[in-house]
Motif scaffolding. Structure first.
Motif, short mmCIF file in Angstrom:
data_model
loop_
_atom_site.label_atom_id
_atom_site.label_comp_id
_atom_site.label_asym_id
_atom_site.label_seq_id
_atom_site.Cartn_x
_atom_site.Cartn_y
_atom_site.Cartn_z
N ALA A 1 23.70 58.50 13.18
CA ALA A 1 22.62 59.49 13.00
C ALA A 1 23.16 60.76 12.36
N GLU A 2 24.33 61.21 12.84
CA GLU A 2 24.89 62.46 12.29
C GLU A 2 25.39 62.25 10.86
N ALA A 3 26.04 61.10 10.59
CA ALA A 3 26.52 60.82 9.24
C ALA A 3 25.36 60.73 8.27
N ASP A 4 24.26 60.14 8.71
CA ASP A 4 23.06 60.02 7.88
C ASP A 4 22.47 61.39 7.58
N GLN A 5 22.45 62.23 8.61
CA GLN A 5 21.90 63.58 8.42
C GLN A 5 22.75 64.41 7.47
N LYS A 6 24.07 64.27 7.59
CA LYS A 6 24.98 65.05 6.74
C LYS A 6 25.31 64.34 5.42
N GLN A 7 24.76 63.11 5.24
CA GLN A 7 24.98 62.32 4.03
C GLN A 7 26.47 61.98 3.84
N PHE A 8 27.13 61.63 4.95
CA PHE A 8 28.51 61.14 4.90
C PHE A 8 28.43 59.61 4.75
N LEU A 9 28.39 59.11 3.53
CA LEU A 9 28.12 57.70 3.29
C LEU A 9 29.21 56.79 3.84
N TYR A 10 30.47 57.17 3.63
CA TYR A 10 31.55 56.31 4.11
C TYR A 10 31.51 56.19 5.63
N GLU A 11 31.38 57.33 6.33
CA GLU A 11 31.34 57.31 7.79
C GLU A 11 30.13 56.53 8.30
N LYS A 12 29.00 56.67 7.61
CA LYS A 12 27.81 55.91 8.00
C LYS A 12 28.06 54.41 7.88
N ALA A 13 28.68 54.00 6.75
CA ALA A 13 28.96 52.57 6.55
C ALA A 13 29.93 52.06 7.61
N LEU A 14 30.96 52.86 7.92
CA LEU A 14 31.96 52.44 8.90
C LEU A 14 31.34 52.28 10.28
N ALA A 15 30.52 53.25 10.70
CA ALA A 15 29.89 53.18 12.03
C ALA A 15 28.89 52.02 12.11
N LEU A 16 28.15 51.78 11.03
CA LEU A 16 27.22 50.65 11.00
C LEU A 16 27.97 49.32 11.09
N PHE A 17 29.10 49.24 10.39
CA PHE A 17 29.92 48.02 10.41
C PHE A 17 30.41 47.72 11.83
N GLU A 18 30.95 48.75 12.52
CA GLU A 18 31.45 48.55 13.88
C GLU A 18 30.31 48.27 14.85
N SER A 19 29.14 48.88 14.62
CA SER A 19 27.97 48.60 15.47
C SER A 19 27.56 47.14 15.32
N GLY A 20 27.59 46.64 14.08
CA GLY A 20 27.26 45.23 13.83
C GLY A 20 28.19 44.29 14.56
N ARG A 21 29.47 44.63 14.60
CA ARG A 21 30.44 43.79 15.30
C ARG A 21 30.15 43.74 16.80
N ILE A 22 29.74 44.88 17.37
CA ILE A 22 29.39 44.90 18.80
C ILE A 22 28.15 44.06 19.05
N LEU A 23 27.13 44.21 18.19
CA LEU A 23 25.90 43.42 18.33
C LEU A 23 26.20 41.93 18.23
N LEU A 24 27.07 41.56 17.31
CA LEU A 24 27.43 40.15 17.13
C LEU A 24 28.12 39.60 18.37
N ALA A 25 29.03 40.39 18.94
CA ALA A 25 29.74 39.97 20.16
C ALA A 25 28.80 39.86 21.35
N SER A 26 27.66 40.57 21.28
CA SER A 26 26.69 40.55 22.38
C SER A 26 25.59 39.53 22.16
N GLY A 27 25.69 38.71 21.11
CA GLY A 27 24.72 37.66 20.87
C GLY A 27 23.51 38.07 20.05
N GLU A 28 23.48 39.31 19.55
CA GLU A 28 22.34 39.79 18.76
C GLU A 28 22.61 39.55 17.28
N LYS A 29 22.55 38.28 16.84
CA LYS A 29 22.91 37.95 15.46
C LYS A 29 22.00 38.62 14.43
N THR A 30 20.70 38.61 14.68
CA THR A 30 19.75 39.18 13.72
C THR A 30 19.99 40.68 13.55
#
Length: 665
Positions: A103-132
């Protein structure tokens, strides 16, 4: 000066101490020039000495300091690191902190940090069974990262998307994502990258080859294995060199290029033994056995099977395909009893593995529920903290307003009661939401099944009309060409009607409980035969029925009719036109625990390559097949509903035999 990207680049070794190379390098940080290396070294040294809770406290303090100095990019990056540390003990806590960073990276338009946080969030969701949701997070990360110059992270995001798609059997989507990732650099440029990136690119080409193999694109699979081999040789990785070489051998085996395949498989066997990769050793022995079986060198094939058996038993491996393939060899060697015994072992192991998979799916579902529950709990705690802040304000008012002590004490009690009520209400709402989703899923499955049934039923009405018009038209018309046209229309309509009828049967087999009654087996067989009308005489087929007139069995006659109809229809489809007398034989035998039916025909037979797939829905194993691939699927499903089992094998004279065995409970 900003320091955070340089900090993240090396601090990952702290977060994931002891992990593998591909895990420890999963954060991909851009060029570190211009960042405060001294600050990083100091903070890294502090974190290395701290436990998880102490590291969390230190990072929270440092985030506050960076925000006070308006170093917002540093603060966002530290939140990402904090999220990864929290993930050690709780996926939900780590996920929520990463969402704050997004949320903060999006607000400040920090694209790299936003991509990195989204990537790590996806890995957590995948490990928790939330494939979609994981795929959605990865795609958002890919979109943000594409607007930066960070190619290493973009490759890893594509790699994660591809692996997710591959694990869901979406091979074309996986292949496309993997190709997008590896196309970022040329092969020569990839070979100049860091070792961990070379390792993942090598894995990516291996996975692309597996995708092509699943789609039976053998030449493309070999091309990708060759590129993967380039990276294995460049890294001097002997184990991966052997693994990829063996994979190429498996492809060549399927292409019947047996000499080259044997050379590659022998090399893979040597390397697998050296590194004690016993599962790979056993699998390679099986492939070598299959290779010699294709050459009709049955004795040599048996020796390789014996070697595979020794490795499996010595290392407590579970490899059901051993029994399946050895059963096929026994069939070819006409050791029919041995073949049936081995096939029964394979069926039991397959059922057992299916149960294990269901247990794992249930565990993943439970993990997913716990993850979602923890997210809801954390949100409740946040609301509770807000209430506690309000409570603290009330206490301050009590301290400074002595004259209102009694009134404020009552107000404070009201706030606490409301807080507890709110907590109880939110917990109940969460429970209701989980129940609602469960009911919705069950309702959706039921609606889909009902929809297919009604759609099949409704489509059959106009088809029945077409069949009647065909018969009427050929009766009225005297023109041979017109009658031929009517006949073709009628034949097509009947084929469609049979397919829709089978869809209806699938619904009935899935939903109806078998009604077990005392049934005259001879009468059921004769009723099925009568349903084929003049097909036997039209196809010049001899029917042999060895069923006693007075044999009474316990079964559901409708399910049994369905099974016999589909097996006889299958025999008609695969009749051998080169034989003078096509024969279909139906026999019955009592057994110690029940009874069994044997249906055989002297048609074209079933090739060993497709035998394992003939019961899959919509699978058509031959170009001469006129059916829709549902007949044998229905046979196996209906047989199981009657507490029976079906076994297929080649008879003494090459005929196809289906044995259905039923047990009296």
């Amino acid at each position: 000066m900003p320091f955070s990207k340089y900090f993240l680049c090396v601090s990952f070794f702290i977060l994931f101490h002891g992990a593998s190379a591909s895990e420890t390098d999963s954060l991909f940080i851009p060029n570190a020039s211009g960042y405060n290396a001294d600050f990083f070294r100091t903070l890294r040294q502090k974190l290395a000495k701290l436990k998880t809770d102490q590291a969390v406290l230190l990072l929270n303090e440092e985030i506050t300091k960076q925000e006070a100095k308006r170093e917002y990019r540093n603060a966002v990056n530290l939140k990402i690191v904090l999220g990864l540390i929290l993930k050690r003990t709780s996926n939900a806590d780590g996920f929520i902190k990463l969402q704050d960073a997004i949320a903060e990276a999006d607000q400040k338009q920090f694209l790299y940090e936003k991509a990195l946080a989204l990537f790590e969030s996806g890995r957590i969701l995948l490990a928790s069974g939330e494939k979609t949701k994981a795929l959605e997070s990865f795609l958002k990360a890919e979109e943000a990262c594409a607007k930066t110059s960070e190619k290493a992270l973009l490759f890893q995001i594509s790699f994660a998307i591809a692996n997710l798609q591959y694990s869901s059997d979406n091979f074309e989507e996986a292949l496309l994502a993997m190709q997008n990732g590896v196309s970022i650099y040329s092969i020569e440029e990839w070979l100049e990258q860091e070792d961990y990136l070379q390792f993942d690119v090598m894995r990516a080409f291996n996975t692309m080859a597996l995708c092509h193999l699943q789609m039976e694109e053998f030449d493309e699979a070999l091309d990708n294995y060759k590129v993967s081999l380039i990276f294995a040789e460049a890294r001097q990785d002997e184990f991966w060199n052997g693994l990829v070489t063996g994979n190429m051998g498996h492809v060549l085996l399927r292409q019947n290029k047996l000499d080259t395949a044997e050379t590659l498989l022998q090399y893979d066997l040597e390397i697998s033994k050296k590194y004690k990769a016993f599962s790979s050793v056993a699998a390679t022995y099986l492939s070598l056995a299959q290779l010699h079986q294709k050459q009709n060198l049955f004795q040599e094939a048996e020796k390789f099977f014996d070697s595979a058996s020794y490795v499996i038993n010595s290392n407590n491996l579970s490899l059901p395909s051993y029994f399946k393939r050895r059963s096929e060899l026994a069939y070819e060697m006409r050791k029919y009893k041995t073949a049936i015994d081995l096939r029964n072992i394979y069926d039991r192991m397959a059922d057992s593995l299916s149960g294990i998979k269901k247990s794992k799916d249930l565990a993943l579902l439970n993990s997913n529920f716990e993850f979602l529950s923890k997210l809801e709990t954390v949100k409740l705690l946040e609301k509770e903290n807000l209430l506690k802040d309000e409570e603290l304000k009330n206490k301050n008012l009590i301290i400074f307003g002595g004259t209102f002590i009694t009134f404020l004490a009552i107000a404070l009690s009201v706030v606490v009661i409301r807080s507890n009520r709110l907590k109880i209400k939110l917990n109940k709402e969460l429970e209701r939401e989980v129940e609602k989703r469960t009911r919705r899923l069950a309702s959706t499955v039921k609606e889909l099944d009902t929809f297919i049934y009604r759609l099949s039923h409704d489509f059959r009405r106009p088809l029945t009309t077409l069949i009647g018009l065909d018969s009427l038209g050929r009766t009225i018309s005297k023109d041979s060409e017109t009658n031929d046209l009517f006949s073709k229309v009628g034949k097509t309509a009947k084929q469609m009607d049979r397919m829709l009828l089978k869809m209806t049967y699938i619904h009935e087999v899935n939903t109806l409980e078998p009604t077990i009654t005392q049934t005259n087996l001879r009468e059921v067989v004769e009723e099925v035969i009568a349903g084929f009308g003049e097909d036997f005489s039209a196809l010049k087929t001899q029917l042999i029925v060895n069923v006693p007139d007075d044999m009474i069995v316990s079964t559901d006659p409708r399910f049994l009719q369905l099974i016999l109809t589909n097996l006889i229809e299958n025999a008609f489809i695969f009749v051998d036109e080169g034989k003078d007398k096509p024969i279909i034989s139906i026999g019955v035998k009592p057994t110690e625990g029940g009874w069994k039916i044997l249906i055989s025909d002297n048609g074209v037979g079933i090739s060993p390559e497709v035998r394992s797939r003939i019961y899959e829905p919509f699978f058509r194993g031959s170009s001469i097949s006129q059916g829709n691939g549902l007949g044998l699927y229905l046979v196996k499903k209906a047989t199981r509903r009657l507490r029976g089992k079906v076994v297929d094998y080649a008879g003494d004279h090459g005929e196809s035999v289906f044995m259905l065995e039923f047990f009296v409970s």
